[in-house]
Structures are given as structure tokens and as C-alpha cells.
Design a protein around this motif. Structure first.
Motif, PDB file in Angstrom:
ATOM      1  N   UNK A  19     -56.047  19.546  27.451  1.00 56.57           N
ATOM      2  CA  UNK A  19     -56.652  18.773  28.526  1.00 56.57           C
ATOM      3  C   UNK A  19     -58.130  19.101  28.705  1.00 56.57           C
ATOM      4  N   UNK A  20     -58.553  20.318  28.359  1.00 59.41           N
ATOM      5  CA  UNK A  20     -59.960  20.687  28.537  1.00 59.41           C
ATOM      6  C   UNK A  20     -60.886  19.814  27.706  1.00 59.41           C
ATOM      7  N   UNK A  21     -60.427  19.365  26.538  1.00 62.39           N
ATOM      8  CA  UNK A  21     -61.246  18.517  25.664  1.00 62.39           C
ATOM      9  C   UNK A  21     -60.610  17.157  25.404  1.00 62.39           C
ATOM     10  N   UNK A  22     -59.462  16.890  26.021  1.00 60.70           N
ATOM     11  CA  UNK A  22     -58.742  15.629  25.824  1.00 60.70           C
ATOM     12  C   UNK A  22     -58.385  15.383  24.358  1.00 60.70           C
ATOM     13  N   UNK A  23     -58.177  16.475  23.635  1.00 62.95           N
ATOM     14  CA  UNK A  23     -57.876  16.402  22.214  1.00 62.95           C
ATOM     15  C   UNK A  23     -56.379  16.523  21.969  1.00 62.95           C
ATOM     16  N   UNK A  24     -55.874  15.751  21.014  1.00 57.07           N
ATOM     17  CA  UNK A  24     -54.499  15.916  20.565  1.00 57.07           C
ATOM     18  C   UNK A  24     -54.516  16.440  19.139  1.00 57.07           C
ATOM     19  N   UNK A  25     -53.882  17.598  18.953  1.00 61.05           N
ATOM     20  CA  UNK A  25     -53.643  18.161  17.624  1.00 61.05           C
ATOM     21  C   UNK A  25     -52.211  17.839  17.238  1.00 61.05           C
ATOM     22  N   UNK A  26     -51.952  17.801  15.946  1.00 58.22           N
ATOM     23  CA  UNK A  26     -50.625  17.422  15.477  1.00 58.22           C
ATOM     24  C   UNK A  26     -50.107  18.385  14.414  1.00 58.22           C
ATOM     25  N   UNK A  27     -48.806  18.649  14.471  1.00 49.82           N
ATOM     26  CA  UNK A  27     -48.091  19.259  13.361  1.00 49.82           C
ATOM     27  C   UNK A  27     -47.220  18.162  12.753  1.00 49.82           C
ATOM     28  N   UNK A  28     -47.430  17.885  11.472  1.00 46.61           N
ATOM     29  CA  UNK A  28     -46.745  16.805  10.767  1.00 46.61           C
ATOM     30  C   UNK A  28     -45.832  17.441   9.717  1.00 46.61           C
ATOM     31  N   UNK A  56     -57.919  10.050  13.973  1.00 47.75           N
ATOM     32  CA  UNK A  56     -59.024  10.814  14.539  1.00 47.75           C
ATOM     33  C   UNK A  56     -59.637  10.086  15.714  1.00 47.75           C
ATOM     34  N   UNK A  57     -60.969   9.925  15.705  1.00 44.96           N
ATOM     35  CA  UNK A  57     -61.674   9.276  16.815  1.00 44.96           C
ATOM     36  C   UNK A  57     -61.994   7.807  16.541  1.00 44.96           C
ATOM     37  N   UNK A  58     -61.458   7.247  15.469  1.00 45.60           N
ATOM     38  CA  UNK A  58     -61.808   5.869  15.115  1.00 45.60           C
ATOM     39  C   UNK A  58     -61.271   4.877  16.137  1.00 45.60           C
ATOM     40  N   UNK A  70     -51.492   7.608  15.565  1.00 43.14           N
ATOM     41  CA  UNK A  70     -51.683   8.778  16.414  1.00 43.14           C
ATOM     42  C   UNK A  70     -53.180   9.001  16.583  1.00 43.14           C
ATOM     43  N   UNK A  71     -53.635   8.946  17.834  1.00 45.43           N
ATOM     44  CA  UNK A  71     -55.072   9.027  18.113  1.00 45.43           C
ATOM     45  C   UNK A  71     -55.498  10.481  18.329  1.00 45.43           C
ATOM     46  N   UNK A  72     -56.800  10.719  18.193  1.00 40.08           N
ATOM     47  CA  UNK A  72     -57.321  12.076  18.308  1.00 40.08           C
ATOM     48  C   UNK A  72     -57.660  12.509  19.714  1.00 40.08           C
ATOM     49  N   UNK A  73     -57.827  11.543  20.631  1.00 43.58           N
ATOM     50  CA  UNK A  73     -58.175  11.848  22.023  1.00 43.58           C
ATOM     51  C   UNK A  73     -57.514  10.834  22.941  1.00 43.58           C
ATOM     52  N   UNK A  74     -57.310  11.231  24.184  1.00 39.42           N
ATOM     53  CA  UNK A  74     -56.940  10.270  25.214  1.00 39.42           C
ATOM     54  C   UNK A  74     -57.556  10.689  26.535  1.00 39.42           C
ATOM     55  N   UNK A  75     -58.046   9.688  27.286  1.00 41.94           N
ATOM     56  CA  UNK A  75     -58.760   9.942  28.531  1.00 41.94           C
ATOM     57  C   UNK A  75     -58.133   9.209  29.720  1.00 41.94           C
TER      58      UNK A  75
END
Length: 288
Positions: free
Chosen positions: A12-21, A162-164, A202-207
């Protein structure tokens, strides 16, 4: 088509989503867009986000084959070297990283000791390349526009963009960083939208778009084509460029852009320490 097991880790601090695939037929996995926590005010790092991924991997006895970066992030620091030291894996990014390194090597006045050939990474991907996660095939799409080095990883029926692209109700990535281009981003998005409609994105960020109370990070190609507020329903390239350029002109720089770029263009490593073992980051004045 194979459907990989995808586990998301939201910061939440950076609104980033990391993934384990994970390969559903085995124990092999990849980590995509990991986060090293960083408090800018104190200059201190923390590994709680990365440790959560490491704990997940170890609890399930997974074998990390890849630590994939969608691009050189401007809003968070990569934890790829830290995770690599703990559980292995090769660090990969797009081969256009060399353009990014050259650009920001000049912005941050890096000396000749900073290599601009991508050699800090274990592997550089080109568009059209493929790789394996156990028996699971991944394919690489070069999707520049946000940055010159952006990649989309298509793994089975899942695409990690990613951020596209963001969630359909939030739209698309900014294009005003050095080397970015709104027209190029539009073209890259069209490439992604040629994937089958049922492809999971799967997106890299969500706000949390206005009116939405929860974070979200999974959608589909079909949903993006139909409802993305920037490119859906057949939006034209000219209209997108006009909208995106005007919107970008109103945006502030990301809070962590200065430390993020210096670390991420080095594959998640800090700049070399001085003769006392201390590490410093530079703040370029009137350069960004």
C-alpha cells in the motif's frame, strides 16, 4: 492453455502489486516486480515486503527460477537481489534497459564505473523471446511507451503488464518520463489487446479509481477492450495522445523517483559504497 497459479502481494505504501507465478504442474515459480521498502525521510530500507514473498516461497517449497522486472520502476525500489540471495532465481529485464541506463546515467552524473550495458542483470529479454518456469512457457512482448524498456510477460493465460495498463476504471500509465511516448504506449496497448479476450491481465499498480472502495489488480483483455476509460471502446490513437499528454502535464513526479531510478537501473543494487562503507544517493537539481 495452461493457467498458472498467481499469488499477489500488495504494497500500500507504493500501490505496487508483486506476483509469485507458479507452474501448476510443479514447484517452479517466478517473482514479478518485487518491492524493497524505503523510507525517504530517513533514508532507511526495510525488507518486510520481500520477506513476505520469501516466506511464501519457503512455506510451499517453491523453486524460484526467475525474478522478473517489467521495467525500471520510478515509484518503488526492487528487492530482486535480496530475494535472489535468499531463494535464488535469475534477474531479468528488457534489453532496452541499456537506453534507460544511458539516459539516467547522465541525469545522475554517474561516472565511467557505472556500466550502461545491462550487465547488472542476469538476462536481458528481447520482444519475441520465450522462457520457462518449470514446464510453463512465458513469452515476452516489448511494450514501450511508459519507458523504453517496458515488457509484458505472457505466461500461459496470464499477462503481467507492469505499468502499461491499469484497471479499466483507472486507465493507462503516464508517458512523460525521459524516453516515454504516448503514441508508442497506445501502440503497445493495442499489441496487448490482440491477446485472446479471456487472457487474465495483472497490473503493476492500483490506486482505487473514484467510486471504488477496494484495491484490484486482475482484469481481462476483453474487459480492457470494452471498458478501459482511456483506450477502451475503440478509442483512437489521436484522441489518446491528446488526453494522455494533457493529463501527464498535470502530474507530480512520483515520491520515490530519485532513489528508485538509481537503484533499479542497477538491478536493485545500491550505488557502490565509499571507502568507509557508506552508501549515498544523489539528488539531481532541476533535471527531472
Amino acid at each position: 492453455m495452461t493457467s498458472p497459479e498467481v499469488t499477489a502481494f500488495f504494497d500500500e505504501a507504493t500501490n505496487t502489486i508483486s506476483y509469485v507465478v507458479r507452474d501448476p504442474e510443479g514447484d517452479a515459480c517466478a517473482v514479478i516486480d518485487s518491492v524493497l521498502d524505503f523510507d525517504y525521510a530517513s533514508g532507511r530500507t526495510d525488507t518486510r515486503s520481500a520477506d513476505a514473498i520469501i516466506a511464501f516461497v519457503r512455506k510451499r517449497d517453491l523453486r524460484v527460477e526467475w525474478l522478473l522486472e517489467s521495467h525500471v520502476h520510478a515509484d518503488h525500489l526492487s528487492a530482486a537481489p535480496y530475494i535472489q540471495l535468499a531463494v535464488g532465481g535469475k534477474i531479468g529485464i528488457g534489453d532496452h534497459i541499456k537506453i534507460v541506463q544511458d539516459t539516467f546515467g547522465r541525469v545522475f552524473n554517474e561516472g565511467a564505473e557505472f556500466q550502461r550495458d545491462g550487465s547488472q542483470f542476469d538476462l536481458l529479454f528481447s520482444g519475441g523471446d520465450s522462457f520457462q518456469i518449470g514446464q510453463l512457457r512465458g513469452d515476452v512482448l516489448h511494450t514501450p511507451g511508459h519507458t523504453p524498456a517496458c515488457l509484458t510477460y505472457v505466461i500461459g493465460d496470464a499477462a503481467f503488464v507492469g505499468d502499461t495498463l491499469f484497471m479499466p476504471d483507472f486507465g493507462t500509465a503516464r508517458c512523460d518520463f525521459p524516453g516515454g511516448s504516448s503514441g508508442t504506449l497506445y501502440d503497445s496497448i493495442q499489441k496487448i489487446l490482440t491477446l485472446p479476450d479471456e487472457t487474465r491481465i495483472f497490473v503493476g499498480h492500483d490506486y482505487k479509481a473514484p467510486g471504488r472502495n477496494t484495491y484490484a489488480w486482475e482484469t481481462t483483455v476483453g474487459e480492457q477492450k470494452a471498458t478501459n476509460i482511456h483506450v477502451g471502446a475503440g478509442a483512437s490513437r489521436d484522441d489518446f495522445v491528446t488526453m494522455r499528454d494533457a493529463r501527464d502535464a498535470s502530474l507530480a513526479m512520483p515520491r520515490l523517483i530519485i532513489p528508485s531510478l538509481q537503484v533499479n537501473m542497477r538491478a536493485g543494487q545500491m550505488p557502490a559504497p565509499d571507502d568507509k562503507g557508506d552508501v549515498f544517493l544523489k539528488v539531481p537539481v532541476n533535471k527531472l
